[in-house]
Design a protein around this motif. Structure first.
Motif, PDB file in Angstrom:
ATOM      1  N   PRO A  68     -23.267  56.685  80.294  1.00 17.19           N
ATOM      2  CA  PRO A  68     -23.540  55.242  80.438  1.00 17.19           C
ATOM      3  C   PRO A  68     -24.921  54.983  80.187  1.00 17.19           C
ATOM      4  CG  PRO A  68     -22.278  56.089  82.406  1.00 17.19           C
ATOM      5  CD  PRO A  68     -22.783  57.317  81.508  1.00 17.19           C
ATOM      6  N   THR A  69     -25.871  55.849  80.367  1.00 18.84           N
ATOM      7  CA  THR A  69     -27.355  55.467  80.217  1.00 18.84           C
ATOM      8  C   THR A  69     -27.534  55.214  78.449  1.00 18.84           C
ATOM      9  OG1 THR A  69     -27.973  56.786  82.181  1.00 18.84           O
ATOM     10  CG2 THR A  69     -29.768  56.329  80.794  1.00 18.84           C
ATOM     11  N   ARG A  70     -26.938  56.638  77.723  1.00 23.35           N
ATOM     12  CA  ARG A  70     -27.062  56.634  76.645  1.00 23.35           C
ATOM     13  C   ARG A  70     -26.586  55.149  75.931  1.00 23.35           C
ATOM     14  NH1 ARG A  70     -26.394  61.592  77.174  1.00 23.35           N
ATOM     15  NH2 ARG A  70     -24.518  61.550  76.834  1.00 23.35           N
ATOM     16  N   LEU A  71     -25.268  54.794  76.364  1.00 25.89           N
ATOM     17  CA  LEU A  71     -24.676  53.669  75.612  1.00 25.89           C
ATOM     18  C   LEU A  71     -25.560  52.425  76.018  1.00 25.89           C
ATOM     19  CD1 LEU A  71     -20.835  54.142  76.315  1.00 25.89           C
ATOM     20  CD2 LEU A  71     -22.343  54.889  74.242  1.00 25.89           C
ATOM     21  N   GLU A  72     -26.026  52.339  77.167  1.00 30.97           N
ATOM     22  CA  GLU A  72     -26.817  51.083  77.467  1.00 30.97           C
ATOM     23  C   GLU A  72     -27.863  51.043  76.970  1.00 30.97           C
ATOM     24  OE1 GLU A  72     -27.063  48.855  81.615  1.00 30.97           O
ATOM     25  OE2 GLU A  72     -28.316  50.494  81.517  1.00 30.97           O
ATOM     26  N   SER A  73     -28.644  52.144  76.961  1.00 33.64           N
ATOM     27  CA  SER A  73     -29.880  52.234  76.532  1.00 33.64           C
ATOM     28  C   SER A  73     -29.643  51.692  74.640  1.00 33.64           C
ATOM     29  CB  SER A  73     -30.724  53.696  76.276  1.00 33.64           C
ATOM     30  OG  SER A  73     -31.783  53.808  76.282  1.00 33.64           O
ATOM     31  N   ALA A  74     -28.941  52.401  74.093  1.00 32.58           N
ATOM     32  CA  ALA A  74     -28.774  52.104  72.638  1.00 32.58           C
ATOM     33  C   ALA A  74     -28.445  50.457  72.646  1.00 32.58           C
ATOM     34  CB  ALA A  74     -27.307  52.731  72.009  1.00 32.58           C
ATOM     35  N   LEU A  75     -27.693  49.945  73.314  1.00 36.94           N
ATOM     36  CA  LEU A  75     -27.489  48.525  73.402  1.00 36.94           C
ATOM     37  C   LEU A  75     -28.763  47.767  73.337  1.00 36.94           C
ATOM     38  CD1 LEU A  75     -24.152  48.126  75.346  1.00 36.94           C
ATOM     39  CD2 LEU A  75     -24.526  47.481  72.743  1.00 36.94           C
ATOM     40  N   LEU A  76     -29.642  48.256  74.583  1.00 42.96           N
ATOM     41  CA  LEU A  76     -30.702  47.482  74.692  1.00 42.96           C
ATOM     42  C   LEU A  76     -31.718  47.598  73.610  1.00 42.96           C
ATOM     43  CD1 LEU A  76     -31.201  48.177  78.751  1.00 42.96           C
ATOM     44  CD2 LEU A  76     -30.644  45.909  77.533  1.00 42.96           C
ATOM     45  N   GLU A  77     -31.905  49.033  72.945  1.00 45.58           N
ATOM     46  CA  GLU A  77     -32.660  49.031  71.964  1.00 45.58           C
ATOM     47  C   GLU A  77     -32.294  48.249  70.906  1.00 45.58           C
ATOM     48  OE1 GLU A  77     -32.922  53.133  70.510  1.00 45.58           O
ATOM     49  OE2 GLU A  77     -35.064  52.803  69.606  1.00 45.58           O
ATOM     50  N   SER A  78     -31.103  48.083  70.358  1.00 41.60           N
ATOM     51  CA  SER A  78     -30.766  47.286  69.334  1.00 41.60           C
ATOM     52  C   SER A  78     -30.736  45.816  69.588  1.00 41.60           C
ATOM     53  CB  SER A  78     -29.479  47.830  68.729  1.00 41.60           C
ATOM     54  OG  SER A  78     -28.565  47.646  69.518  1.00 41.60           O
ATOM     55  N   ARG A  79     -30.705  45.247  70.779  1.00 45.94           N
ATOM     56  CA  ARG A  79     -30.187  44.058  71.086  1.00 45.94           C
ATOM     57  C   ARG A  79     -31.242  43.518  71.893  1.00 45.94           C
ATOM     58  NH1 ARG A  79     -25.836  41.982  68.553  1.00 45.94           N
ATOM     59  NH2 ARG A  79     -24.436  43.859  67.960  1.00 45.94           N
ATOM     60  N   ALA A  80     -32.515  44.024  72.316  1.00 46.79           N
ATOM     61  CA  ALA A  80     -33.441  43.567  73.194  1.00 46.79           C
ATOM     62  C   ALA A  80     -33.985  42.099  72.928  1.00 46.79           C
ATOM     63  CB  ALA A  80     -34.561  44.282  73.439  1.00 46.79           C
ATOM     64  N   SER A  81     -34.325  41.911  71.611  1.00 45.27           N
ATOM     65  CA  SER A  81     -34.882  40.567  71.082  1.00 45.27           C
ATOM     66  C   SER A  81     -33.806  39.612  71.152  1.00 45.27           C
ATOM     67  CB  SER A  81     -35.321  40.665  69.895  1.00 45.27           C
ATOM     68  OG  SER A  81     -35.794  41.963  69.466  1.00 45.27           O
ATOM     69  N   GLU A  82     -32.618  39.863  70.887  1.00 44.34           N
ATOM     70  CA  GLU A  82     -31.641  38.751  70.939  1.00 44.34           C
ATOM     71  C   GLU A  82     -31.466  38.478  72.165  1.00 44.34           C
ATOM     72  OE1 GLU A  82     -28.190  40.273  68.799  1.00 44.34           O
ATOM     73  OE2 GLU A  82     -26.838  39.016  69.451  1.00 44.34           O
ATOM     74  N   ILE A  83     -31.163  39.565  73.203  1.00 45.72           N
ATOM     75  CA  ILE A  83     -30.918  39.155  74.688  1.00 45.72           C
ATOM     76  C   ILE A  83     -31.863  38.542  75.219  1.00 45.72           C
ATOM     77  CG2 ILE A  83     -30.900  40.232  76.963  1.00 45.72           C
ATOM     78  CD1 ILE A  83     -29.336  42.784  75.489  1.00 45.72           C
ATOM     79  N   VAL A  84     -33.205  38.783  74.872  1.00 47.33           N
ATOM     80  CA  VAL A  84     -34.321  38.081  75.499  1.00 47.33           C
ATOM     81  C   VAL A  84     -34.318  36.417  74.928  1.00 47.33           C
ATOM     82  CG1 VAL A  84     -36.990  37.859  75.608  1.00 47.33           C
ATOM     83  CG2 VAL A  84     -35.679  39.827  76.217  1.00 47.33           C
ATOM     84  N   GLU A  85     -34.104  36.530  73.533  1.00 45.97           N
ATOM     85  CA  GLU A  85     -34.098  35.138  72.786  1.00 45.97           C
ATOM     86  C   GLU A  85     -32.829  34.292  73.621  1.00 45.97           C
ATOM     87  OE1 GLU A  85     -35.933  33.715  70.816  1.00 45.97           O
ATOM     88  OE2 GLU A  85     -37.459  35.340  70.578  1.00 45.97           O
ATOM     89  N   THR A  86     -31.774  34.806  73.770  1.00 49.59           N
ATOM     90  CA  THR A  86     -30.668  34.027  74.143  1.00 49.59           C
ATOM     91  C   THR A  86     -30.848  33.699  75.592  1.00 49.59           C
ATOM     92  OG1 THR A  86     -29.314  35.482  72.648  1.00 49.59           O
ATOM     93  CG2 THR A  86     -28.197  34.186  74.161  1.00 49.59           C
ATOM     94  N   SER A  87     -31.317  34.311  76.436  1.00 52.59           N
ATOM     95  CA  SER A  87     -31.784  34.133  77.696  1.00 52.59           C
ATOM     96  C   SER A  87     -32.860  33.139  77.775  1.00 52.59           C
ATOM     97  CB  SER A  87     -32.310  35.446  78.532  1.00 52.59           C
ATOM     98  OG  SER A  87     -33.375  35.745  77.952  1.00 52.59           O
ATOM     99  N   GLY A  88     -33.801  32.993  76.867  1.00 56.62           N
ATOM    100  CA  GLY A  88     -34.820  31.892  76.970  1.00 56.62           C
ATOM    101  C   GLY A  88     -35.965  32.424  78.229  1.00 56.62           C
ATOM    102  N   ALA A  89     -35.950  33.768  78.497  1.00 55.53           N
ATOM    103  CA  ALA A  89     -36.820  34.210  79.447  1.00 55.53           C
ATOM    104  C   ALA A  89     -38.274  34.253  79.311  1.00 55.53           C
ATOM    105  CB  ALA A  89     -36.033  35.740  79.865  1.00 55.53           C
ATOM    106  N   HIS A  90     -38.736  33.827  80.301  1.00 55.15           N
ATOM    107  CA  HIS A  90     -40.143  34.136  80.701  1.00 55.15           C
ATOM    108  C   HIS A  90     -40.532  35.239  81.334  1.00 55.15           C
ATOM    109  CE1 HIS A  90     -44.206  31.639  79.813  1.00 55.15           C
ATOM    110  NE2 HIS A  90     -44.465  32.881  80.766  1.00 55.15           N
TER     111      HIS A  90
END
Ligand code: AVJ
Length: 341
Positions: A68-90
């Motif tokens: 689980p950690t490796r799969l989630e980590s890989a998703l976060l590593e490749s998608r972090a900007s997209e996730i943060v952009e989509t969320s509009g987070a501050h």
């Protein structure tokens, strides 16, 4: 909520608060009374995470079997900007932050987006919060961190008391598949509490482990090096220390089957031969027959219908989804409110 000074001097950008609603000792005694006095015996998994337990969990994440950690980590590593952009987070608010290693990808993306990134980290283990903060403050020179030491519900209720508080829109994260530790009703209850803490523009990033081939799931909780077994057995040391008990760690062994009927891994500590255990608080003697088990954790593995039921029950709707190959693990970006029909 009382401020607590951490053992190490850390810069002013870091504050740690103890947010436990009840005295942690009283809570353990109450949970022990509820789950341990008669069969089938069980305890909530949050007591795994003393300093040693948190280190052992960290070591589990490095075993080749614990995917689980490796799969989630890989998703976060490749998608972090997209996730943060989509969320509009501050700002970022994380439940069960642990070492914050995976979160670091999100923080890096947030750091790119805003000048004054703000991170609320929550964990039951104070030492791990301090360690993570030290690393993150070095890497991100303007990051402000508020650590809330206590369980999820205590952290959620403490959020509104933070001064100045994280500014909206806020990205809540609940990663690692930890929601799987809860039965359906409790999981819906916890998600509803998160939803209640969210403003209309806030988002929740939820990481869930998905159902897959049984041997893959079982291997993840029965690693060959025995790290998961040591993690499970460490609970007995916690009970010995905190409750003045005399569990013999060699008198129990680790077992972690996938229970298909409940779509979950169950971790057990099984008595190897009859065991008699004296406990000071609550003052009691426990008798274990050979083969008798304590259920120490459930870790649910989700199908898509299970996810949909969860979201409907909690009043959350899906905004986006990022999944590992073969949907072995998924990140869901969620908004408060039910999906439009
Ligand atoms: C941290 C709760 C997500 O359930 O997989 C790992 C804990 N237990 N190996 C999980 C755990 C045994 C883990 N969570």
């Amino acid at each position: 909520m009382k401020p607590e000074s951490p053992a190490m001097p850390l810069p002013e950008r870091y504050t740690r608060h103890v947010v436990q609603v009840r005295d942690p000792h009283a809570e353990l005694v109450a949970d022990f009374r509820e789950g341990m006095l008669e069969a089938p015996r069980w305890l909530p998994p949050k007591y795994f995470y003393d300093a040693r337990g948190s280190q052992l969990f960290d070591a589990i994440c490095d075993t080749p079997e614990y995917y689980p950690t490796r799969l989630e980590s890989a998703l976060l590593e490749s998608r972090a900007s997209e996730i943060v952009e989509t969320s509009g987070a501050h700002t970022l608010i994380e439940l069960g932050s642990g070492t914050s290693r995976k979160t670091e990808y999100l923080l890096a993306a947030l750091n790119e987006r805003v000048d004054d990134p703000y991170y609320v980290a929550n964990d039951v283990c104070g030492e791990i919060l301090d360690e993570a903060a030290e690393r993150l403050l070095k890497r991100f020179p303007t990051l402000v961190i508020e650590a809330l030491c206590g369980d999820y519900l205590a952290a959620l209720s403490a959020l509104s008391t933070l001064d100045p508080g994280p500014s909206a829109p806020r990205l809540f994260t609940f990663l690692g598949g930890s929601l799987g530790n809860f039965e359906d009703t409790e999981a819906i209850d916890l998600l509803s509490q998160i939803r209640a803490a969210m403003g209309p523009e806030d988002r929740l990033l939820l990481g869930l482990d998905r159902v897959k081939a049984t041997p893959v799931m079982e291997a993840a909780y029965n690693d060959a090096a025995g790290v998961t077994a040591a993690f499970n057995l460490n609970l007995l040391s916690v009970l010995n220390r905190e409750l003045g008990a005399d569990f013999d760690p060699d008198g129990f062994y680790h077992r972690a089957p996938f229970v298909e009927a409940h779509s979950r891994i169950e971790m057990h500590l099984v008595a190897d031969g009859d065991q008699t255990v004296q406990v000071s608080e609550p003052a009691t003697t426990l008798q274990f027959a050979d083969g008798e088990a304590i259920r120490t954790e459930i870790s649910r593995k989700f199908t898509r219908p299970m996810v949909q039921q969860l979201l409907a029950g909690a009043g959350l709707s899906q905004v986006a989804e990022w999944s590992a190959p073969e949907e072995a693990y998924s990140l869901f970006l969620l908004a408060p409110g039910s999906a439009q029909a």
